[in-house]
Each structure stands twice: as C-alpha cells, then as structure tokens.
Design a protein around this motif. Structure first.
Motif, short mmCIF file in Angstrom:
data_model
loop_
_atom_site.label_atom_id
_atom_site.label_comp_id
_atom_site.label_asym_id
_atom_site.label_seq_id
_atom_site.Cartn_x
_atom_site.Cartn_y
_atom_site.Cartn_z
N GLY A 228 0.83 -1.21 0.00
CA GLY A 228 0.00 0.00 0.00
C GLY A 228 0.86 1.24 0.00
N ASN A 229 0.43 2.25 0.76
CA ASN A 229 1.18 3.50 0.88
C ASN A 229 2.24 3.40 1.96
OD1 ASN A 229 -0.56 4.52 -1.06
ND2 ASN A 229 -1.86 5.59 0.42
N ILE A 230 3.22 4.28 1.85
CA ILE A 230 4.20 4.46 2.92
C ILE A 230 3.72 5.64 3.76
CG2 ILE A 230 6.55 5.07 3.50
CD1 ILE A 230 7.47 3.68 0.99
N GLY A 231 3.37 5.36 5.02
CA GLY A 231 2.83 6.39 5.90
C GLY A 231 2.96 5.97 7.34
N LEU A 232 1.94 6.35 8.14
CA LEU A 232 1.99 6.01 9.56
C LEU A 232 1.96 4.50 9.80
CD1 LEU A 232 -0.36 8.70 11.17
CD2 LEU A 232 2.12 8.46 11.46
N GLU A 233 1.26 3.79 8.96
CA GLU A 233 1.15 2.33 9.15
C GLU A 233 2.49 1.64 8.96
OE1 GLU A 233 -1.35 -1.53 7.48
OE2 GLU A 233 -1.91 0.50 6.87
N THR A 234 3.27 2.09 7.99
CA THR A 234 4.56 1.45 7.72
C THR A 234 5.71 2.14 8.45
OG1 THR A 234 4.97 2.87 5.80
CG2 THR A 234 3.78 0.80 5.42
N GLY A 235 5.55 3.44 8.78
CA GLY A 235 6.66 4.22 9.30
C GLY A 235 7.65 4.54 8.19
N HIS A 236 8.72 5.25 8.53
CA HIS A 236 9.78 5.50 7.54
C HIS A 236 10.38 4.17 7.11
CE1 HIS A 236 9.27 9.63 8.41
NE2 HIS A 236 10.01 9.67 9.53
N ILE A 237 10.81 4.13 5.86
CA ILE A 237 11.43 2.92 5.32
C ILE A 237 12.94 3.13 5.24
CG2 ILE A 237 11.58 1.36 3.35
CD1 ILE A 237 8.95 1.19 4.88
N ASP A 238 13.68 2.22 5.89
CA ASP A 238 15.14 2.25 5.83
C ASP A 238 15.60 0.83 5.53
OD1 ASP A 238 17.80 2.67 6.07
OD2 ASP A 238 17.74 3.60 8.05
N PHE A 239 16.00 0.60 4.26
CA PHE A 239 16.25 -0.77 3.80
C PHE A 239 17.49 -0.79 2.92
CE2 PHE A 239 15.31 -4.48 1.03
CZ PHE A 239 15.19 -5.44 2.03
N ALA B 166 3.68 -0.22 -3.90
CA ALA B 166 2.52 -0.27 -4.78
C ALA B 166 1.73 1.03 -4.76
CB ALA B 166 1.62 -1.43 -4.38
N GLY B 167 1.82 1.79 -3.65
CA GLY B 167 1.03 3.02 -3.52
C GLY B 167 1.88 4.27 -3.54
N ASP B 168 1.54 5.21 -2.65
CA ASP B 168 2.20 6.50 -2.60
C ASP B 168 3.06 6.64 -1.35
OD1 ASP B 168 0.83 7.26 -4.91
OD2 ASP B 168 -0.89 7.99 -3.74
N VAL B 169 3.93 7.65 -1.38
CA VAL B 169 4.67 8.06 -0.19
C VAL B 169 3.90 9.22 0.42
CG1 VAL B 169 6.82 8.97 0.74
CG2 VAL B 169 6.88 7.34 -1.15
N GLU B 170 3.28 8.99 1.57
CA GLU B 170 2.44 10.01 2.18
C GLU B 170 3.27 11.15 2.77
OE1 GLU B 170 -0.09 8.06 4.97
OE2 GLU B 170 -1.10 6.82 3.45
N ASP B 171 2.59 12.23 3.09
CA ASP B 171 3.23 13.43 3.61
C ASP B 171 4.06 13.10 4.86
OD1 ASP B 171 3.92 16.06 3.81
OD2 ASP B 171 2.13 16.61 4.96
N LEU B 172 5.28 13.66 4.94
CA LEU B 172 6.22 13.53 6.07
C LEU B 172 6.84 12.14 6.19
CD1 LEU B 172 4.33 15.53 8.83
CD2 LEU B 172 6.03 16.36 7.22
N SER B 173 6.61 11.28 5.20
CA SER B 173 7.20 9.94 5.23
C SER B 173 8.48 9.92 4.39
CB SER B 173 6.21 8.90 4.69
OG SER B 173 5.08 8.82 5.52
N VAL B 174 9.44 9.10 4.81
CA VAL B 174 10.74 9.04 4.15
C VAL B 174 11.08 7.61 3.78
CG1 VAL B 174 13.21 9.49 4.44
CG2 VAL B 174 11.54 11.07 5.41
N VAL B 175 11.68 7.42 2.60
CA VAL B 175 12.17 6.12 2.15
C VAL B 175 13.68 6.23 1.97
CG1 VAL B 175 12.06 4.33 0.39
CG2 VAL B 175 10.01 5.62 0.96
N ARG B 176 14.43 5.41 2.70
CA ARG B 176 15.88 5.40 2.57
C ARG B 176 16.33 4.02 2.08
NH1 ARG B 176 15.21 8.15 7.53
NH2 ARG B 176 16.05 10.28 7.53
N THR B 177 17.20 4.01 1.09
CA THR B 177 17.83 2.78 0.63
C THR B 177 19.33 3.01 0.53
OG1 THR B 177 17.67 3.28 -1.72
CG2 THR B 177 15.78 2.18 -0.70
N GLN B 178 20.08 1.93 0.59
CA GLN B 178 21.53 2.02 0.50
C GLN B 178 21.98 1.56 -0.87
OE1 GLN B 178 23.19 -0.15 3.82
NE2 GLN B 178 21.81 0.81 5.29
N GLY B 179 21.66 2.41 -1.85
CA GLY B 179 22.07 2.12 -3.22
C GLY B 179 21.06 1.34 -4.02
#
Length: 298
Positions: free
Chosen positions: A248-259, A266-279
C-alpha cells in the motif's frame, strides 16, 4: 476368622483394630495378612497379657498406593502401639500389596516417630516412593536477536512513541548470525513402587531449514545471512529477502522505510514519510505534487 472377630471385638468396640487389619479396604481382608495379624496378636497375648495387646488395638493405620503407583501412603492414628511393632506390620502389609521396592525400616521408624511427635495422626504420609520419570528437554531455536519485533521506536528519555519510525529489527547485514539450533536432551526412565518401568518419552527435535541467502554451518549448528536484506521465516524455512515490497502506501502504518536493498511500493509516499535505501532502487513510487526528492533518500 472367629478368632479374628473375637479379638477385634474384645479389644475395641469402635473396631479400630479391625480397620487397621483391613488396611482401610472395604469388604474381605487380605487373607494372608489376617492370618499374620492373628498370629502376632495371639503371640503377644501369650507373652505380655491383654493390657499390652489392647494398646495395639488402639491404633488405626491404613496403607495404600497412590493412583499413579508412584508412592505408598500411610494414614491414621498410631495410638499406643509400639513403633517397632507398627513398623513390622506396616512392612508386611506393604509386601502383601505386591510392592517390589525395598522399604527402608529405619526411615519408616523415623517417620513414625515424627508422626507420634506431631500428635500421633498421619494423613497420606509418603513412606515409600518410586523413581519418577525425568522428562526430556525439547530442541529449540536460539535467535541471535528479536528479528520479528517491528514495533515503533520509543524514546528512552521521554518514553514517547515515534509513530514514524519502526524498529526495523528484521533488517540484517551480510555475515550476521541469525540463529543457532539447540539440540534436545533425552529424559530418564523411572520405576513405580511395583517395580514396573516408566519410560521417558522421546525428545522433540527442532527443525529449521536454510532458505534463500542463508547459510547453515554444521560445525556451529548456526545460520548466517549471506547478504544484506530482511529476515523472513516461512514455516520452518529461514531466508533473507533482498527486496522489500510495500503493498500500500508508505505512511503512519509502515513508518519510515530504511532498507539496504530494493524497495517496491505499490502506492504513494504520504506526507512527512521518508524512504531510505543504501544504493538500491525504489520502484513504482509516485510522489504527490507537494512532495520533493527529499522524501526519497537513496
């Protein structure tokens, strides 16, 4: 039989001698024990007279085997019966019951002395015990840490919960220890008071298989991650996944993503949410109009 009845009636109108001879059982007495009881009574009558024998009749002791056949139990009142005589008759009755384990006479006398010191009445005092079964210890998995706790991060100073940050406990690095297998320990057989063996059940083994990107070291009985990713346990198979799928979306349910690997959203990155990847890439993510590249950190 007539001698037995007359002796019981002459000694005690309440029938305590009869109850002792019956061993607490209803119906007919044990024939051999009855004969021995009468022999002892008549012998003591001839040796000591009716006064001493009357003191034997004042006792009311019963012996029984516990429901699980693991203990011989003594109940009732000793009265004025000499302890040596009581111990002898108890030992005889125990043998008549078919008990095969040896009854320690000194320990029995010590228990009788204790009963006498405590008022002379016993209630299910253990005078003989079998050897209990020692249960086996099942095998188990010893995890290197709690990989499956993805709760929210709590500030140690303020105890406040950050609903934007997950623990990411399942994220591991290449070469990291994941788990060890602790083998089972067998139990020990026992024996009941009738001499019958009691078998300890077989220990339950533990089963865990190395799946994708996981190596099993037979010498250490341990599992290691073969690459960066996220630990997954499906049934009894342990694996490390290099792709993180967000359905779904990245938001309060998932928290920030650090992977450390590939993130598929599959969905959107909601307001104030962050996705971090290492390359790794971020796929199928659609930024909203007010979002900027700061929301994606690769």
């Amino acid at each position: 039989s007539d001698i037995f009845d007359k002796v019981c009636e002459a000694w005690d109108s309440k029938g305590s001698a009869r109850r002792w001879a019956y061993g607490g059982q209803r119906g007919a007495t044990n024939t051999r024990f009855r004969r021995r009881f009468i022999t002892v009574v008549t012998s003591r009558l001839s040796r000591a007279g009716s006064e001493e024998v009357s003191s034997m009749a004042e006792s009311s002791l019963t012996v029984r085997v516990s429901d699980d056949d693991m203990q011989v139990l003594l109940s009732g009142s000793i009265g004025d019966m000499p302890l040596q005589e009581a111990a002898e008759l108890i030992a005889r009755q125990v043998r008549e019951m078919g008990v095969r384990l040896r009854l320690d006479r000194e320990q029995l006398l010590e228990k009788l002395r204790q009963i006498q010191a405590d008022g002379g009445t016993a209630q299910d005092v253990v005078i003989l015990a079998g050897k209990p079964v020692v249960p086996p210890v099942p095998g188990r998995i010893e995890w290197a840490r709690d990989f499956f706790n993805d709760g929210y991060v709590v500030d140690e100073k303020t105890d406040r919960v950050d609903f934007r940050r997950r623990r990411n406990a399942s994220v591991v690095a290449k070469g990291e220890l994941l788990a060890r297998l602790i083998p089972p320990k067998p139990g020990k057989d026992g024996i009941d008071v009738f001499g019958k063996p009691r078998r300890a059940p077989s220990p339950k083994p533990v089963r865990l298989l190395a799946g994708k990107h996981v190596k099993f070291d037979e010498g250490e009985n341990a599992f290691y991650a073969m690459r960066d990713g996220r630990v997954q346990l499906a049934g009894n198979k342990l694996s490390v996944e290099e792709v993180l799928e967000i359905r779904g979306n990245i938001g309060l349910e998932t928290g920030h993503i650090d992977f450390p690997g590939h993130v598929v959203v599959a969905g959107d990155v909601e307001d104030l949410s962050v996705v971090r990847t290492q390359g790794g890439p971020v796929s199928y993510t659609h930024l909203r109009a007010h979002e900027t590249s700061l929301h994606l950190v690769c």
